[in-house]
Design a protein around this motif. Structure first.
Motif, PDB file in Angstrom:
ATOM      1  N   THR A  83      47.619  45.501  49.655  1.00  0.00           N
ATOM      2  CA  THR A  83      48.259  45.234  48.867  1.00  0.00           C
ATOM      3  C   THR A  83      46.416  44.125  48.196  1.00  0.00           C
ATOM      4  OG1 THR A  83      50.250  44.756  48.750  1.00  0.00           O
ATOM      5  CG2 THR A  83      49.403  43.029  47.290  1.00  0.00           C
ATOM      6  N   LYS A  84      45.939  44.642  46.849  1.00  0.00           N
ATOM      7  CA  LYS A  84      45.211  43.222  46.335  1.00  0.00           C
ATOM      8  C   LYS A  84      45.801  42.565  45.919  1.00  0.00           C
ATOM      9  CE  LYS A  84      42.756  47.604  47.656  1.00  0.00           C
ATOM     10  NZ  LYS A  84      41.834  47.778  48.202  1.00  0.00           N
ATOM     11  N   VAL A  85      44.879  41.588  46.051  1.00  0.00           N
ATOM     12  CA  VAL A  85      45.182  39.966  45.020  1.00  0.00           C
ATOM     13  C   VAL A  85      43.774  39.566  44.201  1.00  0.00           C
ATOM     14  CG1 VAL A  85      45.564  37.567  45.339  1.00  0.00           C
ATOM     15  CG2 VAL A  85      46.066  39.653  46.941  1.00  0.00           C
ATOM     16  N   ASN A 103      39.710  33.626  51.633  1.00  0.00           N
ATOM     17  CA  ASN A 103      40.571  34.085  52.030  1.00  0.00           C
ATOM     18  C   ASN A 103      41.469  35.602  51.740  1.00  0.00           C
ATOM     19  OD1 ASN A 103      42.051  32.363  53.795  1.00  0.00           O
ATOM     20  ND2 ASN A 103      40.580  31.493  51.968  1.00  0.00           N
ATOM     21  N   GLY A 104      40.223  36.304  51.536  1.00  0.00           N
ATOM     22  CA  GLY A 104      40.808  37.921  50.507  1.00  0.00           C
ATOM     23  C   GLY A 104      41.384  37.834  49.717  1.00  0.00           C
ATOM     24  N   ALA A 105      40.388  37.535  48.690  1.00  0.00           N
ATOM     25  CA  ALA A 105      40.465  38.251  47.368  1.00  0.00           C
ATOM     26  C   ALA A 105      39.957  38.545  46.629  1.00  0.00           C
ATOM     27  CB  ALA A 105      40.847  36.767  46.203  1.00  0.00           C
ATOM     28  N   ASN A 106      40.842  39.369  45.950  1.00  0.00           N
ATOM     29  CA  ASN A 106      39.699  41.098  45.298  1.00  0.00           C
ATOM     30  C   ASN A 106      39.492  40.769  44.285  1.00  0.00           C
ATOM     31  OD1 ASN A 106      41.678  42.122  47.652  1.00  0.00           O
ATOM     32  ND2 ASN A 106      40.423  42.879  47.621  1.00  0.00           N
ATOM     33  N   GLY A 107      39.341  39.237  43.405  1.00  0.00           N
ATOM     34  CA  GLY A 107      38.619  39.419  42.080  1.00  0.00           C
ATOM     35  C   GLY A 107      39.560  37.947  41.567  1.00  0.00           C
ATOM     36  N   GLN A 124      39.209  48.057  38.912  1.00  0.00           N
ATOM     37  CA  GLN A 124      37.836  48.307  40.314  1.00  0.00           C
ATOM     38  C   GLN A 124      38.350  47.808  41.590  1.00  0.00           C
ATOM     39  OE1 GLN A 124      34.680  48.612  39.795  1.00  0.00           O
ATOM     40  NE2 GLN A 124      35.351  49.507  37.653  1.00  0.00           N
ATOM     41  N   VAL A 125      39.226  46.493  41.363  1.00  0.00           N
ATOM     42  CA  VAL A 125      39.825  46.125  42.576  1.00  0.00           C
ATOM     43  C   VAL A 125      40.910  47.321  43.549  1.00  0.00           C
ATOM     44  CG1 VAL A 125      40.275  43.991  41.901  1.00  0.00           C
ATOM     45  CG2 VAL A 125      42.335  45.390  41.831  1.00  0.00           C
ATOM     46  N   MET A 126      41.564  48.634  42.344  1.00  0.00           N
ATOM     47  CA  MET A 126      41.912  49.728  42.960  1.00  0.00           C
ATOM     48  C   MET A 126      40.474  50.860  43.772  1.00  0.00           C
ATOM     49  SD  MET A 126      45.153  49.307  43.445  1.00  0.00           S
ATOM     50  CE  MET A 126      45.308  51.182  43.695  1.00  0.00           C
ATOM     51  N   MET A 127      39.671  50.294  43.407  1.00  0.00           N
ATOM     52  CA  MET A 127      38.845  50.853  43.957  1.00  0.00           C
ATOM     53  C   MET A 127      37.415  49.974  44.621  1.00  0.00           C
ATOM     54  SD  MET A 127      36.788  52.914  40.258  1.00  0.00           S
ATOM     55  CE  MET A 127      36.585  52.321  39.443  1.00  0.00           C
ATOM     56  N   GLY A 128      38.149  49.502  45.218  1.00  0.00           N
ATOM     57  CA  GLY A 128      38.076  48.636  46.323  1.00  0.00           C
ATOM     58  C   GLY A 128      36.651  47.734  46.116  1.00  0.00           C
ATOM     59  N   GLN A 129      36.208  46.922  44.571  1.00  0.00           N
ATOM     60  CA  GLN A 129      35.571  46.501  43.965  1.00  0.00           C
ATOM     61  C   GLN A 129      36.038  44.887  43.789  1.00  0.00           C
ATOM     62  OE1 GLN A 129      32.313  47.824  44.012  1.00  0.00           O
ATOM     63  NE2 GLN A 129      33.201  49.170  44.313  1.00  0.00           N
ATOM     64  N   CYS A 130      34.578  43.941  44.489  1.00  0.00           N
ATOM     65  CA  CYS A 130      35.186  42.842  43.628  1.00  0.00           C
ATOM     66  C   CYS A 130      34.821  42.208  42.537  1.00  0.00           C
ATOM     67  CB  CYS A 130      34.625  41.631  44.860  1.00  0.00           C
ATOM     68  SG  CYS A 130      34.935  39.383  44.735  1.00  0.00           S
ATOM     69  N   VAL A 131      35.814  41.696  41.070  1.00  0.00           N
ATOM     70  CA  VAL A 131      35.492  41.368  40.170  1.00  0.00           C
ATOM     71  C   VAL A 131      36.103  39.827  39.880  1.00  0.00           C
ATOM     72  CG1 VAL A 131      35.973  43.732  39.706  1.00  0.00           C
ATOM     73  CG2 VAL A 131      38.216  42.078  39.410  1.00  0.00           C
ATOM     74  N   MET A 132      35.498  39.644  39.215  1.00  0.00           N
ATOM     75  CA  MET A 132      34.945  37.812  38.508  1.00  0.00           C
ATOM     76  C   MET A 132      34.641  38.275  36.824  1.00  0.00           C
ATOM     77  SD  MET A 132      32.764  36.680  41.471  1.00  0.00           S
ATOM     78  CE  MET A 132      31.843  37.122  41.823  1.00  0.00           C
ATOM     79  N   SER A 133      35.765  36.989  37.006  1.00  0.00           N
ATOM     80  CA  SER A 133      34.760  36.628  35.330  1.00  0.00           C
ATOM     81  C   SER A 133      33.664  36.109  34.969  1.00  0.00           C
ATOM     82  CB  SER A 133      36.115  35.735  34.763  1.00  0.00           C
ATOM     83  OG  SER A 133      37.654  35.809  34.335  1.00  0.00           O
ATOM     84  N   GLU A 134      33.026  36.882  33.635  1.00  0.00           N
ATOM     85  CA  GLU A 134      31.553  36.077  33.512  1.00  0.00           C
ATOM     86  C   GLU A 134      31.562  35.073  33.692  1.00  0.00           C
ATOM     87  OE1 GLU A 134      28.166  36.828  30.332  1.00  0.00           O
ATOM     88  OE2 GLU A 134      30.257  37.162  29.981  1.00  0.00           O
TER      89      GLU A 134
END
Length: 224
Positions: A83-85, A103-107, A124-134
């Motif tokens: 599960t991605k968070v 603590n494990g957040a993916n984005g 992106q998170v479903m592809m294993g990436q870490c995403v953040m707002s600009e």
């Protein structure tokens, strides 16, 4: 023949009902997304996830109840490995952002995220990436303290770092290097520790600043 898009299941954890309604309305516009349930407390969400797995949890940080969003994130990632968070918050303090990522957040998205931002983050998170707002990326990068010394990397760590910078997922890196996913995860962890960073996004930035990787895709170095 059209190819059927795999559904992405989402659980929302947010205590402001008006925002929940608006978010659900936005998510309905994303064709392959299904909102399974919404909860106002993290405890309720954790109970639900024990019975009904979800692909992604969109998680507020300031929640009623005994557990904060940071603690909920840690518990989800510990008990539900797949599960991605994605944190969805108005908090922009670097310490809070760092706590979520550590603590494990993916984005980490701000609540003013647009539909394209949300759709991109989910994909992106479903592809294993870490995403953040600009805005969050700018805060993390601007406040980045210099390292005390240049990290000493093994040849394998350099290879893993390179492919992380190219945007490959852990499984894709494992296939490229003919090693196990667990070994790649171990190298990822060691890289984060050596560079003193919370996630891959900041890792790549620091490596670029130190000249360990190039910023453009046309300067790939050959590997012996």
């Amino acid at each position: 023949m059209s190819q059927q898009t795999e559904r992405i299941s989402i659980v929302l954890v947010e205590d402001h009902s008006i925002f929940v309604e608006g978010l659900q309305s936005v998510l309905r516009k994303i064709e392959n997304v299904e909102v399974l349930a919404t909860f106002s407390t993290g405890e309720e969400a954790l109970e639900y996830l024990q019975e009904q797995p979800a692909d992604i949890v969109l998680l507020d940080i300031s929640l009623p109840g005994n557990l904060s969003g940071v603690e909920i994130c840690r518990l989800i990632r510990r008990s539900h490995k797949t599960t991605k968070v994605i944190a969805l918050s108005n908090h922009t303090e670097r310490e809070i952002v760092g706590d979520m990522l550590n603590n494990g957040a993916n984005g980490y998205l701000l609540k003013n995220a647009s539909l394209p931002d949300l759709q991109n983050a989910i994909n992106q998170v479903m592809m294993g990436q870490c995403v953040m707002s600009e805005d969050i990326r700018n805060i993390i990068f601007a406040a980045n303290a210099p390292l005390k010394s240049m990290p000493r990397l093994t040849s394998r760590e350099k290879e893993v770092l390179y492919w992380i910078s190219e945007g490959l997922t852990t499984s894709a890196i494992a296939a490229k290097l003919f090693i196990s996913v667990q070994t790649v995860e171990s190298h990822r962890y060691n890289l984060l520790q050596k560079f003193e960073v919370p996630n891959a996004v900041v890792l790549v930035k620091k490596a670029m600043e130190l000249g360990l990787i190039r910023s453009d895709s046309n300067t790939r170095t050959s590997r012996r």
